[in-house]
Write a protein that holds these residues in place. Structure first.
Motif, PDB file in Angstrom:
ATOM      1  N   THR A  27      34.379  49.147  36.953  1.00 39.86           N
ATOM      2  CA  THR A  27      34.189  48.590  35.614  1.00 39.86           C
ATOM      3  C   THR A  27      35.047  47.329  35.530  1.00 39.86           C
ATOM      4  O   THR A  27      36.276  47.416  35.474  1.00 39.86           O
ATOM      5  CB  THR A  27      34.603  49.592  34.527  1.00 39.86           C
ATOM      6  OG1 THR A  27      33.810  50.770  34.652  1.00 39.86           O
ATOM      7  CG2 THR A  27      34.418  48.995  33.143  1.00 39.86           C
ATOM      8  N   HIS A  28      34.401  46.180  35.547  1.00 35.44           N
ATOM      9  CA  HIS A  28      35.130  44.910  35.603  1.00 35.44           C
ATOM     10  C   HIS A  28      35.331  44.365  34.194  1.00 35.44           C
ATOM     11  O   HIS A  28      34.534  43.560  33.696  1.00 35.44           O
ATOM     12  CB  HIS A  28      34.365  43.910  36.477  1.00 35.44           C
ATOM     13  CG  HIS A  28      34.330  44.299  37.918  1.00 35.44           C
ATOM     14  ND1 HIS A  28      35.414  44.166  38.745  1.00 35.44           N
ATOM     15  CD2 HIS A  28      33.335  44.849  38.670  1.00 35.44           C
ATOM     16  CE1 HIS A  28      35.096  44.597  39.955  1.00 35.44           C
ATOM     17  NE2 HIS A  28      33.847  45.022  39.940  1.00 35.44           N
ATOM     18  N   ARG A  29      36.426  44.790  33.570  1.00 36.09           N
ATOM     19  CA  ARG A  29      36.675  44.385  32.192  1.00 36.09           C
ATOM     20  C   ARG A  29      37.014  42.901  32.083  1.00 36.09           C
ATOM     21  O   ARG A  29      36.957  42.323  30.998  1.00 36.09           O
ATOM     22  CB  ARG A  29      37.781  45.240  31.579  1.00 36.09           C
ATOM     23  CG  ARG A  29      37.495  46.732  31.625  1.00 36.09           C
ATOM     24  CD  ARG A  29      38.125  47.468  30.477  1.00 36.09           C
ATOM     25  NE  ARG A  29      37.613  47.026  29.189  1.00 36.09           N
ATOM     26  CZ  ARG A  29      38.087  47.445  28.017  1.00 36.09           C
ATOM     27  NH1 ARG A  29      39.089  48.314  27.999  1.00 36.09           N
ATOM     28  NH2 ARG A  29      37.592  47.013  26.888  1.00 36.09           N
ATOM     29  N   GLU A  30      37.343  42.287  33.215  1.00 39.51           N
ATOM     30  CA  GLU A  30      37.619  40.847  33.205  1.00 39.51           C
ATOM     31  C   GLU A  30      36.346  40.023  32.985  1.00 39.51           C
ATOM     32  O   GLU A  30      36.432  38.830  32.653  1.00 39.51           O
ATOM     33  CB  GLU A  30      38.290  40.417  34.515  1.00 39.51           C
ATOM     34  CG  GLU A  30      37.461  40.585  35.770  1.00 39.51           C
ATOM     35  CD  GLU A  30      37.629  41.932  36.439  1.00 39.51           C
ATOM     36  OE1 GLU A  30      37.554  41.989  37.684  1.00 39.51           O
ATOM     37  OE2 GLU A  30      37.841  42.940  35.725  1.00 39.51           O
ATOM     38  N   TYR A  31      35.178  40.639  33.162  1.00 38.41           N
ATOM     39  CA  TYR A  31      33.914  39.918  32.989  1.00 38.41           C
ATOM     40  C   TYR A  31      33.104  40.430  31.801  1.00 38.41           C
ATOM     41  O   TYR A  31      31.931  40.084  31.668  1.00 38.41           O
ATOM     42  CB  TYR A  31      33.075  40.015  34.268  1.00 38.41           C
ATOM     43  CG  TYR A  31      33.710  39.333  35.453  1.00 38.41           C
ATOM     44  CD1 TYR A  31      33.794  37.953  35.538  1.00 38.41           C
ATOM     45  CD2 TYR A  31      34.249  40.085  36.498  1.00 38.41           C
ATOM     46  CE1 TYR A  31      34.388  37.328  36.626  1.00 38.41           C
ATOM     47  CE2 TYR A  31      34.844  39.477  37.595  1.00 38.41           C
ATOM     48  CZ  TYR A  31      34.908  38.095  37.648  1.00 38.41           C
ATOM     49  OH  TYR A  31      35.498  37.484  38.728  1.00 38.41           O
ATOM     50  N   GLU A  32      33.707  41.226  30.957  1.00 40.07           N
ATOM     51  CA  GLU A  32      32.990  41.727  29.794  1.00 40.07           C
ATOM     52  C   GLU A  32      32.622  40.575  28.855  1.00 40.07           C
ATOM     53  O   GLU A  32      33.396  39.636  28.676  1.00 40.07           O
ATOM     54  CB  GLU A  32      33.833  42.748  29.038  1.00 40.07           C
ATOM     55  CG  GLU A  32      33.951  44.089  29.736  1.00 40.07           C
ATOM     56  CD  GLU A  32      34.788  45.077  28.953  1.00 40.07           C
ATOM     57  OE1 GLU A  32      34.567  46.291  29.116  1.00 40.07           O
ATOM     58  OE2 GLU A  32      35.681  44.656  28.198  1.00 40.07           O
TER      59      GLU A  32
END
Length: 463
Positions: free
Chosen positions: A215-220
């Motif tokens: 889960t890449h929260r840096e790209y949300e």
């Protein structure tokens, strides 16, 4: 006490020229990796190097740094010939280097100023940066523009300034330093770089088919519903020094089990995230992000080949509510930063590449985000063109990309007492900067972790 007026000086520039490889090079197309060509790297990043007057090493022969560097650059562009090309965009926004051999932009200049006029301590923001690294009209586009712009400016004292602007899609900090060091080696008399450049960008391409496993929260994709992207007007720029004493003061706020084991980067990043959040005064329920640049070269098995000069880092993000960051002791933010960093593995990098392929090369999240990059070990200051190491070498300014106030570099620095440490340039709205200074002073002079929660609760009540 009256403030010292800002330094002003005149720079005389010759017309920009294109420096081409010294010998014929292959005309071919080279694909960038899916880490290289993400949206968040599609900009030009500035670097600046200050050099004192010294007798040049024997290998340079010519004592004019402009002539020495121009010739060395042409020779270095033979093995590094992709830098002399231009970026094109293929299907699905894939970037490819058209290795045309057109060359890189080069500017010869002289400034009516001495190195000493910049002050005893060289640190960003630097006065006259727009004159020391002139933005040649039409040169900073993503596509069809030179990938490097270099300006060498002679100073009245006999020193010089080497300023460079790089298209970030081509290289990260280690890759850029590798290229600059190659130019330096040739300038000092070498016939070829000691480290041969390696392209091999395919090793960081997306898998077939892509498999996003994190889960890449840096790209949300985050909607800026409350206007919390930093405004562009009335911005204050300041730099802060963190030596051994300051770092020890911050460690007193860490929980006992982390006080000695956490890295300097982790403790400083947690402190910056906490103090900056309190200074901006967002709504307590707003999610705040701290994005850490993590060099992933050593995470691969086998490691990326020596000489690889592409982008090989991740943007892992720690996320927390503003109220929690302000209310909880520093250990709360510290745990989140450590967790985000530890997530970066080879599989994580594969997942990032796959994410870029399936999302159209999405930009990292900017809303309520702050990005930090540690360049203390990058080696900018060690680059030697024949006049010794740089008096200052590294980022030319504190921010990243076109949006001010969303990033800071941790830069190696020696203060006037000779103490080595880190200088942190930061950009904030003027009022928020005053609050940031107050928060930071409280952290440096305040109670250790056991008493910190009470102090922070007061800060939260003022939001």
């Amino acid at each position: 006490m009256a403030q010292t007026p800002p330094l002003q000086f005149t720079v005389h520039r010759r017309e920009p020229e294109l420096v081409r490889p010294a010998k014929p090079t292959p005309h071919e197309f080279k694909l960038l990796s899916d880490i290289d060509d993400q949206e968040g790297l599609r900009f030009h990043i500035p670097v600046i190097q200050f050099y004192k007057q010294r007798q040049p090493s024997k290998g340079t022969g010519n004592k004019d740094p402009v002539a020495v560097i121009r010739q060395a650059l042409a020779e270095a562009l033979v093995p590094y010939y992709p830098f002399a090309g231009r970026l094109r965009e293929a299907a699905n926004r894939k970037l490819v280097v058209d290795c045309t051999g057109e060359g890189v932009l080069f500017i010869e200049a002289e400034a009516e100023v001495r190195l000493s006029d910049f002050g005893e301590l060289l640190q960003p923001p630097f006065p006259g940066l727009d004159e020391l690294l002139f933005d040649v009209p039409g040169s900073n586009a993503v596509l069809h523009s030179p990938l490097l712009l270099i300006q060498v400016t002679r100073l009245q004292c006999g020193g010089f300034i080497f300023a460079l602007r790089l298209h970030h899609c081509m290289s990260d900090a280690p890759g850029l330093v590798q290229f600059m060091s190659a130019v330096g080696e040739i300038a000092r008399g070498a016939t070829a770089p000691s480290v041969a450049p390696v392209w091999e960008r395919h090793v960081l391409n997306a898998r077939t088919p892509p498999r996003v496993t994190y889960t890449h929260r840096e790209y949300e994709e985050v909607v800026d519903t409350k206007g919390t992207i930093i405004p562009l007007d009335d911005m204050a720029h300041r730099s802060f020094f963190f030596g051994r004493g300051e770092m020890q003061a911050l460690r007193r706020h860490a929980p006992p089990h982390l006080r000695d084991s956490c890295s300097g980067f982790e403790i400083l990043t947690a402190c910056l995230w906490k103090c900056r959040t309190a200074a901006l005064r967002p709504d307590p329920e707003e999610e705040m992000r701290i994005i850490c640049i993590v060099n992933a070269r050593s995470k691969f098995e086998p490691p990326l080949p020596r000489g690889y000069y592409g982008n090989a880092f991740a943007f892992p993000a720690a996320v927390a509510a503003a109220g929690d960051l302000c209310r909880e002791p520093l250990g709360f933010a510290l745990d989140l930063v450590r967790k985000a960093k530890s997530d970066v593995t080879e599989e994580y990098m594969r997942s990032v590449a796959d994410t870029m392929a399936v999302t159209g090369r999405r930009h990292f999240t900017v809303v309520r985000s702050y990005l930090v990059s540690d360049v203390t070990r990058a080696g900018f200051d060690a680059v030697d063109f024949g006049w010794g190491k740089a008096a200052y070498g590294g980022p030319a300014k504190g921010g990243v990309g076109a949006i001010p106030g969303v990033a800071s570099f941790y830069i190696p620095f020696t203060n006037k007492e000779g103490e080595k440490g880190i200088v942190l340039p930061i950009c904030l709205p003027a009022e928020a900067m005053e609050r940031f200074v107050s928060e930071l002073e409280t952290m440096l002079k305040g109670p250790p972790a056991a008493d910190a929660a009470t102090k922070s609760t007061f800060v939260l009540s003022a939001l």
